[in-house]
Write a protein that holds these residues in place. Sequence first.
Motif, PDB file in Angstrom:
ATOM      1  N   SER A  51     -17.302   1.980  -6.793  1.00  9.63           N
ATOM      2  CA  SER A  51     -16.376   1.428  -5.835  1.00  9.63           C
ATOM      3  C   SER A  51     -14.996   2.060  -5.619  1.00  9.63           C
ATOM      4  O   SER A  51     -14.323   1.782  -4.736  1.00  9.63           O
ATOM      5  CB  SER A  51     -16.229   0.029  -6.299  1.00  9.63           C
ATOM      6  OG  SER A  51     -15.420  -0.105  -7.530  1.00  9.63           O
ATOM      7  N   LEU A  52     -14.618   3.027  -6.870  1.00  7.18           N
ATOM      8  CA  LEU A  52     -13.223   3.596  -6.553  1.00  7.18           C
ATOM      9  C   LEU A  52     -13.426   4.858  -5.624  1.00  7.18           C
ATOM     10  O   LEU A  52     -12.315   5.451  -5.534  1.00  7.18           O
ATOM     11  CB  LEU A  52     -12.848   3.813  -7.984  1.00  7.18           C
ATOM     12  CG  LEU A  52     -12.086   2.529  -8.334  1.00  7.18           C
ATOM     13  CD1 LEU A  52     -11.977   2.410 -10.068  1.00  7.18           C
ATOM     14  CD2 LEU A  52     -10.987   1.949  -7.820  1.00  7.18           C
ATOM     15  N   HIS A  53     -14.317   5.311  -5.265  1.00  6.70           N
ATOM     16  CA  HIS A  53     -14.615   6.310  -4.248  1.00  6.70           C
ATOM     17  C   HIS A  53     -14.735   5.667  -2.844  1.00  6.70           C
ATOM     18  O   HIS A  53     -15.757   5.316  -2.200  1.00  6.70           O
ATOM     19  CB  HIS A  53     -15.903   7.141  -4.596  1.00  6.70           C
ATOM     20  CG  HIS A  53     -15.709   7.695  -5.886  1.00  6.70           C
ATOM     21  ND1 HIS A  53     -14.932   8.858  -5.915  1.00  6.70           N
ATOM     22  CD2 HIS A  53     -16.336   7.564  -6.916  1.00  6.70           C
ATOM     23  CE1 HIS A  53     -15.156   9.185  -7.288  1.00  6.70           C
ATOM     24  NE2 HIS A  53     -16.138   8.614  -8.052  1.00  6.70           N
ATOM     25  N   ASN A  54     -13.519   5.210  -2.160  1.00  7.09           N
ATOM     26  CA  ASN A  54     -13.673   4.338  -1.160  1.00  7.09           C
ATOM     27  C   ASN A  54     -12.575   4.653  -0.177  1.00  7.09           C
ATOM     28  O   ASN A  54     -11.644   5.666  -0.384  1.00  7.09           O
ATOM     29  CB  ASN A  54     -13.551   2.994  -1.450  1.00  7.09           C
ATOM     30  CG  ASN A  54     -12.062   2.586  -1.860  1.00  7.09           C
ATOM     31  OD1 ASN A  54     -10.995   2.466  -1.162  1.00  7.09           O
ATOM     32  ND2 ASN A  54     -11.906   2.322  -3.139  1.00  7.09           N
ATOM     33  N   ASP A  55     -12.710   4.386   1.119  1.00  5.47           N
ATOM     34  CA  ASP A  55     -11.673   4.676   2.160  1.00  5.47           C
ATOM     35  C   ASP A  55     -11.215   3.258   2.740  1.00  5.47           C
ATOM     36  O   ASP A  55     -10.816   2.979   4.069  1.00  5.47           O
ATOM     37  CB  ASP A  55     -11.853   5.541   3.221  1.00  5.47           C
ATOM     38  CG  ASP A  55     -13.390   5.161   4.091  1.00  5.47           C
ATOM     39  OD1 ASP A  55     -13.765   3.973   3.667  1.00  5.47           O
ATOM     40  OD2 ASP A  55     -13.844   5.936   4.845  1.00  5.47           O
ATOM     41  N   VAL A  56     -11.368   2.092   2.033  1.00  8.34           N
ATOM     42  CA  VAL A  56     -10.930   0.869   2.406  1.00  8.34           C
ATOM     43  C   VAL A  56      -9.438   0.655   2.565  1.00  8.34           C
ATOM     44  O   VAL A  56      -8.720   1.173   1.666  1.00  8.34           O
ATOM     45  CB  VAL A  56     -11.634  -0.080   1.241  1.00  8.34           C
ATOM     46  CG1 VAL A  56     -11.022  -1.659   1.539  1.00  8.34           C
ATOM     47  CG2 VAL A  56     -12.887  -0.110   1.310  1.00  8.34           C
ATOM     48  N   PRO A  57      -8.996   0.129   3.611  1.00  8.63           N
ATOM     49  CA  PRO A  57      -7.565   0.132   3.899  1.00  8.63           C
ATOM     50  C   PRO A  57      -6.747  -0.760   2.733  1.00  8.63           C
ATOM     51  O   PRO A  57      -7.234  -1.640   2.119  1.00  8.63           O
ATOM     52  CB  PRO A  57      -7.380  -1.037   5.145  1.00  8.63           C
ATOM     53  CG  PRO A  57      -8.738  -0.476   5.764  1.00  8.63           C
ATOM     54  CD  PRO A  57      -9.749  -0.314   4.803  1.00  8.63           C
ATOM     55  N   GLU A  79     -20.781  -0.421  -5.006  1.00  9.74           N
ATOM     56  CA  GLU A  79     -20.429  -0.623  -3.438  1.00  9.74           C
ATOM     57  C   GLU A  79     -18.958   0.000  -3.230  1.00  9.74           C
ATOM     58  O   GLU A  79     -17.853  -0.394  -3.824  1.00  9.74           O
ATOM     59  CB  GLU A  79     -20.608  -1.932  -2.880  1.00  9.74           C
ATOM     60  CG  GLU A  79     -21.698  -2.803  -3.306  1.00  9.74           C
ATOM     61  CD  GLU A  79     -22.877  -2.468  -2.456  1.00  9.74           C
ATOM     62  OE1 GLU A  79     -22.533  -1.503  -1.463  1.00  9.74           O
ATOM     63  OE2 GLU A  79     -24.055  -2.562  -3.086  1.00  9.74           O
ATOM     64  N   ASN A  80     -18.989   0.742  -2.048  1.00 10.86           N
ATOM     65  CA  ASN A  80     -17.662   1.410  -1.826  1.00 10.86           C
ATOM     66  C   ASN A  80     -16.924   1.249  -0.377  1.00 10.86           C
ATOM     67  O   ASN A  80     -16.318   1.868   0.087  1.00 10.86           O
ATOM     68  CB  ASN A  80     -17.626   3.143  -2.030  1.00 10.86           C
ATOM     69  CG  ASN A  80     -18.651   3.600  -0.948  1.00 10.86           C
ATOM     70  OD1 ASN A  80     -19.270   2.974  -0.227  1.00 10.86           O
ATOM     71  ND2 ASN A  80     -18.929   5.042  -1.134  1.00 10.86           N
ATOM     72  N   HIS A  81     -17.564  -0.010  -0.071  1.00 10.98           N
ATOM     73  CA  HIS A  81     -17.114  -0.395   1.427  1.00 10.98           C
ATOM     74  C   HIS A  81     -16.598  -1.754   1.515  1.00 10.98           C
ATOM     75  O   HIS A  81     -16.054  -2.231   2.502  1.00 10.98           O
ATOM     76  CB  HIS A  81     -18.310  -0.113   2.435  1.00 10.98           C
ATOM     77  CG  HIS A  81     -19.367  -1.143   2.009  1.00 10.98           C
ATOM     78  ND1 HIS A  81     -19.611  -2.544   2.369  1.00 10.98           N
ATOM     79  CD2 HIS A  81     -20.684  -0.846   1.159  1.00 10.98           C
ATOM     80  CE1 HIS A  81     -20.757  -3.056   1.756  1.00 10.98           C
ATOM     81  NE2 HIS A  81     -21.202  -2.001   1.233  1.00 10.98           N
ATOM     82  N   LEU A  82     -16.442  -2.494   0.310  1.00  8.14           N
ATOM     83  CA  LEU A  82     -16.222  -3.772   0.264  1.00  8.14           C
ATOM     84  C   LEU A  82     -14.567  -3.969   0.341  1.00  8.14           C
ATOM     85  O   LEU A  82     -13.757  -3.163  -0.070  1.00  8.14           O
ATOM     86  CB  LEU A  82     -16.741  -4.374  -0.914  1.00  8.14           C
ATOM     87  CG  LEU A  82     -18.276  -4.813  -1.215  1.00  8.14           C
ATOM     88  CD1 LEU A  82     -18.441  -5.194  -2.670  1.00  8.14           C
ATOM     89  CD2 LEU A  82     -18.670  -5.557  -0.217  1.00  8.14           C
ATOM     90  N   SER A  83     -14.099  -4.999   0.839  1.00 11.93           N
ATOM     91  CA  SER A  83     -12.711  -5.215   1.110  1.00 11.93           C
ATOM     92  C   SER A  83     -12.068  -5.116  -0.409  1.00 11.93           C
ATOM     93  O   SER A  83     -12.696  -5.229  -1.459  1.00 11.93           O
ATOM     94  CB  SER A  83     -12.287  -6.417   1.734  1.00 11.93           C
ATOM     95  OG  SER A  83     -12.595  -7.767   0.791  1.00 11.93           O
ATOM     96  N   LYS A  84     -10.636  -4.844  -0.367  1.00 13.80           N
ATOM     97  CA  LYS A  84      -9.854  -5.086  -1.685  1.00 13.80           C
ATOM     98  C   LYS A  84     -10.102  -6.231  -2.420  1.00 13.80           C
ATOM     99  O   LYS A  84     -10.449  -6.251  -3.797  1.00 13.80           O
ATOM    100  CB  LYS A  84      -8.593  -4.564  -1.588  1.00 13.80           C
ATOM    101  CG  LYS A  84      -7.537  -4.455  -2.456  1.00 13.80           C
ATOM    102  CD  LYS A  84      -6.164  -4.209  -2.203  1.00 13.80           C
ATOM    103  CE  LYS A  84      -5.623  -5.340  -1.469  1.00 13.80           C
ATOM    104  NZ  LYS A  84      -4.216  -5.031  -1.117  1.00 13.80           N
ATOM    105  N   GLU A  85     -10.332  -7.301  -1.805  1.00 15.71           N
ATOM    106  CA  GLU A  85     -10.279  -8.710  -2.414  1.00 15.71           C
ATOM    107  C   GLU A  85     -11.755  -8.676  -2.952  1.00 15.71           C
ATOM    108  O   GLU A  85     -12.165  -9.434  -4.088  1.00 15.71           O
ATOM    109  CB  GLU A  85     -10.067  -9.858  -1.725  1.00 15.71           C
ATOM    110  CG  GLU A  85      -8.454  -9.724  -1.362  1.00 15.71           C
ATOM    111  CD  GLU A  85      -8.229  -8.723  -0.304  1.00 15.71           C
ATOM    112  OE1 GLU A  85      -6.969  -8.093  -0.026  1.00 15.71           O
ATOM    113  OE2 GLU A  85      -9.175  -8.076   0.450  1.00 15.71           O
ATOM    114  N   ASP A  86     -12.602  -8.158  -2.224  1.00  9.86           N
ATOM    115  CA  ASP A  86     -14.359  -8.314  -2.646  1.00  9.86           C
ATOM    116  C   ASP A  86     -14.821  -7.324  -3.611  1.00  9.86           C
ATOM    117  O   ASP A  86     -15.642  -7.956  -4.628  1.00  9.86           O
ATOM    118  CB  ASP A  86     -15.134  -8.624  -1.319  1.00  9.86           C
ATOM    119  CG  ASP A  86     -14.923  -9.832  -0.668  1.00  9.86           C
ATOM    120  OD1 ASP A  86     -14.482 -10.879  -0.983  1.00  9.86           O
ATOM    121  OD2 ASP A  86     -15.018  -9.696   0.653  1.00  9.86           O
TER     122      ASP A  86
END
Length: 330
Positions: free
Chosen positions: A271-277, A204-211
């Motif tokens: 998951s490391l292809h993401n744009d999560v803040p 998953e590439n949309h989960l929060s940094k913590e999740d």
Amino acid sequence: MSIPSQSFEQYTVAFYNVENLFDVVDDPHVFLDEDFTEFGRKNWTENRYLKKLSKISDAISKIGFESTGKLPAIIGLAEVENKKVLNDLIQQPKLVNTKYDFIHYNSPDERGIDVALLYDTTVFKPTHSEPLHIHLEDEKGVRDTTRDILYIEGTLAGTPVHVYINHWPSRRDGANATNDKRLSVANQLMSHVGHKDPNSKRNENHLSKEDAHHIIIMGDFNDDPDNDSIKKGILPHGFDNPTASLKNFHRGSLNHNFKWNLFDQIMISKSLHNDVPNSLYFHKADIFDDIMLRQWKGKYRGQPARTFSGRNYKGGYSDHFPVFAVFRKN
């Protein structure tokens, strides 16, 4: 207009097989250790050891520097003998001003070489580490010892990550004859990954940094990116191989019989292809094959400047080039 790279918060993650980084002391519990002594087969003197430390530390200090302007945040190492050589390495002038520490466990490898992690304590905060013991047997059912996989949990620039450092069984007895060993190691590695991430958050590439469950797998796999142990053993389980495209007819991380291989690789969870803040994300990968690490002349010109060729001392860096990946922070 492109944005200058200095505008991003960037970190280098590297892997380097340093080719038999032994001290000069004979350890009676290590099978080939006596070769690396002053009167052993390698004529391994204190001066040669110090020269090796200087060269390896010089190389590490430059990996990714053109991209980030700083030394690597974490460096996985292969072919280190013990904690002493790691401590001596981080005390070298090129590294001592960066607050490096290391994680290392002795493995059952008969050559006495292990994997380890160097890390900048100001950037990477380990929370857990352990050696993953690999079980292999020969055709007679006898245990075949090999290097452990080093597993580390921690935070890299505040982002939780899981790091696996590998040095898989060699091809010394032939690529085909040893293929099953590397496939077995891949399966054992993926078993641990699945245990730690049963819900496949690595996909998953949309989960929060913590999740999120961010994974970095690096090492000398003794296989190329298109071999089964990588292509079938790892990638289908939620991973990309950004180093795969670096291999071509003229380039790789090592050269055998005038043929380039890319045994040294860094793979990342999707998951490391993401744009999560505030999360890290993958930016680029490369081989650090600067001219300083190459043979300058002769028939091996352009190949890694190695320390030894057989028993002949060459005084170079390593028979492998380092590979690295740059991560940015959203």
